[in-house]
Design an enzyme around this catalytic site. Structure first.
Site: not given
Length: 151
Positions: A7-8, A66-67, A69, A99
């Site tokens: 995203d942004h 994203c910012g 995560g 894992h």
């Protein structure tokens, strides 16, 4: 194939990662956003990426940014055959592959410098799952959970 989405808030980091991938000659496809748009919604891009990987989950991989995560991880894990993990360190990336054989790497642009992100990606991309009984059993359990919940 490696797929990317952001995203942004993740856009700048994704663009840096694309530079690293080009230099390393790693082929990728960008699901967007392809331009910076402060009003975009990560779920639009992450959904398309996850749908694509879901169809070929043993070979394809994705990186969603994203910012924090967190949204990247939540959206990606809504799709069958997706095992997305938020990785903030190289060690987390390694263990996520060993894992549970993650096929989507989620990154937090607000907390991860590009050089660190690249180290995380390299480790994640080059680490294979462990074939020890405990980890193969874990993957089987995940498949059973999916079978029950993705009808």
């Amino acid at each position: 194939m490696l797929y990317l989405a952001s995203d942004h808030r993740g856009y700048g980091l994704k663009e840096k990662i694309k530079e690293f991938l080009k230099t390393a000659k790693i082929e990728y496809k960008d699901f967007g956003n392809l331009v910076y748009d402060k009003d975009d919604d990560l779920s639009d891009f992450a959904s398309e990426l996850a749908k694509k990987i879901s169809k070929n989950s043993n070979k394809d991989k994705g990186i969603v940014i994203c910012g924090t995560g967190i949204m990247a991880c939540v959206v990606s894990n809504k799709y069958k055959n997706i095992r997305a993990g938020l990785c903030m360190t190289v060690s987390m990336a390694k263990q996520s592959r060993e894992h549970i054989n993650t096929n989507v790497l989620c990154l937090a642009a607000n907390f991860t410098e590009p050089s660190v992100a690249w180290m995380i990606i390299k480790k994640w991309f080059t680490t294979d799952k462990l074939n020890e009984k405990r980890y193969t059993n874990r993957l089987k359990k995940l498949q059973e959970i999916e079978k029950e919940n993705f009808k």
